[in-house]
Scaffold this motif. Structure first.
Motif, mmCIF file in Angstrom:
data_model
loop_
_atom_site.group_PDB
_atom_site.id
_atom_site.type_symbol
_atom_site.label_atom_id
_atom_site.label_comp_id
_atom_site.label_asym_id
_atom_site.label_seq_id
_atom_site.Cartn_x
_atom_site.Cartn_y
_atom_site.Cartn_z
ATOM 1 N N UNK A 244 0.869 -1.171 0.000
ATOM 2 C CA UNK A 244 0.000 0.000 0.000
ATOM 3 C C UNK A 244 0.909 1.225 0.000
ATOM 4 N N UNK A 245 0.574 2.221 -0.799
ATOM 5 C CA UNK A 245 1.337 3.465 -0.836
ATOM 6 C C UNK A 245 0.509 4.539 -0.145
ATOM 7 N N UNK A 246 1.057 5.065 0.940
ATOM 8 C CA UNK A 246 0.334 6.046 1.742
ATOM 9 C C UNK A 246 1.121 7.347 1.800
ATOM 10 N N UNK A 247 0.412 8.439 2.014
ATOM 11 C CA UNK A 247 1.047 9.746 2.149
ATOM 12 C C UNK A 247 1.925 9.724 3.396
ATOM 13 N N UNK B 281 -6.086 -12.897 -7.150
ATOM 14 C CA UNK B 281 -5.673 -12.195 -5.935
ATOM 15 C C UNK B 281 -5.992 -10.706 -6.045
ATOM 16 N N UNK B 282 -5.593 -10.092 -7.151
ATOM 17 C CA UNK B 282 -5.836 -8.661 -7.329
ATOM 18 C C UNK B 282 -7.327 -8.353 -7.414
ATOM 19 N N UNK B 283 -8.092 -9.253 -8.006
ATOM 20 C CA UNK B 283 -9.534 -9.050 -8.128
ATOM 21 C C UNK B 283 -10.254 -9.022 -6.793
ATOM 22 N N UNK B 284 -9.632 -9.549 -5.752
ATOM 23 C CA UNK B 284 -10.245 -9.556 -4.411
ATOM 24 C C UNK B 284 -9.755 -8.403 -3.541
ATOM 25 N N UNK B 285 -8.896 -7.547 -4.080
ATOM 26 C CA UNK B 285 -8.330 -6.463 -3.281
ATOM 27 C C UNK B 285 -9.108 -5.167 -3.469
ATOM 28 N N UNK B 286 -9.221 -4.437 -2.375
ATOM 29 C CA UNK B 286 -9.783 -3.085 -2.389
ATOM 30 C C UNK B 286 -9.054 -2.313 -1.301
ATOM 31 N N UNK B 287 -8.945 -1.010 -1.486
ATOM 32 C CA UNK B 287 -8.155 -0.189 -0.575
ATOM 33 C C UNK B 287 -9.000 0.945 -0.016
ATOM 34 N N UNK B 288 -8.778 1.303 1.259
ATOM 35 C CA UNK B 288 -9.469 2.470 1.814
ATOM 36 C C UNK B 288 -8.913 3.761 1.204
ATOM 37 N N UNK C 93 -7.643 -1.005 -10.936
ATOM 38 C CA UNK C 93 -8.959 -1.538 -10.571
ATOM 39 C C UNK C 93 -9.071 -1.766 -9.068
ATOM 40 N N UNK C 94 -7.962 -2.153 -8.403
ATOM 41 C CA UNK C 94 -8.021 -2.382 -6.947
ATOM 42 C C UNK C 94 -8.272 -1.089 -6.193
ATOM 43 N N UNK C 95 -7.912 0.033 -6.793
ATOM 44 C CA UNK C 95 -8.115 1.319 -6.125
ATOM 45 C C UNK C 95 -9.528 1.860 -6.318
ATOM 46 N N UNK C 96 -10.300 1.260 -7.212
ATOM 47 C CA UNK C 96 -11.679 1.716 -7.457
ATOM 48 C C UNK C 96 -12.659 1.131 -6.446
ATOM 49 N N UNK C 97 -12.328 -0.004 -5.866
ATOM 50 C CA UNK C 97 -13.270 -0.709 -4.986
ATOM 51 C C UNK C 97 -13.244 -0.170 -3.649
#
Length: 185
Positions: A42-45, A88-95, A181-185
């Motif tokens: 995960x890339x965070x500020x 694996x990527x299809x099951x990922x989502x990020x806040x 796509x993982x960042x859209x969910x």
């Protein structure tokens, strides 16, 4: 493709936060050698991370870490085992607190046209790739940001040096798309 000329993060010829985070993450992955499973970050500020976790400030002392918009990579450990990266990527989502994502994955590449001689059976094809006399082992690090920016880094096992890492935006378009796509969910 452009090759990054030096191995020290302080001399990286870019100040663009996503590129800096990708280069630092790729070097971190490279320090563990070859034959690794895929690794996701995960890339965070960085400023937001330090505000939330002040004890981390001492470990983030380089100029790049303090730059406006700097990103810090947080490895996602204990990923479920799968033989299918897309699954694996299809099951990922990020806040929303995650500004981007990076993926490091190793692949075997063969010369153009050589794939037409591969068997149709997937298992036999993997075995044929592994035994191919012109195979090249590579590691890709693909990083994307919510705002659409992306960077891809490519390291060859045969040229395993920090100053021989290729960089570009279109080295792995399928992985760029999948990570976006993982960042859209």
């Amino acid at each position: 493709m452009v090759f990054v000329p030096d191995s020290s993060p302080a001399s990286v010829p870019t100040t663009e936060p996503l590129a800096v985070a990708a280069l630092e993450t790729e070097r971190h992955v490279a320090s563990s050698g070859w034959d690794q499973n895929p690794r996701v970050f995960a890339l965070v500020d960085t400023a937001e991370l330090i505000a939330a976790e002040p004890q981390l400030a001492a470990s983030l002392d380089s100029a790049a870490d303090q730059a406006p918009g700097a990103l810090s990579a947080i490895e996602q450990e204990d990923l479920p085992r799968t033989s299918n990266l897309e699954s694996l990527l299809g099951r990922m989502a990020w806040p929303e607190t995650v500004h981007g994502v990076a993926l490091a994955v190793e692949r075997i590449v063969i010369p153009p046209g050589a794939e037409r001689d591969l068997p149709d059976d997937p298992t036999a094809a993997v075995d044929a790739l592994a035994a191919h006399p012109q195979r090249q082992d590579v590691r890709l690090l693909v990083a994307v940001h919510r705002d659409g920016r992306s960077v891809c880094l490519l390291r060859q096992r045969a040229n395993d040096r920090d100053d021989r890492v290729a960089t570009g935006e279109d080295i792995a378009p399928g992985l760029v798309h999948a990570l976006r796509e993982t960042l859209k969910g």
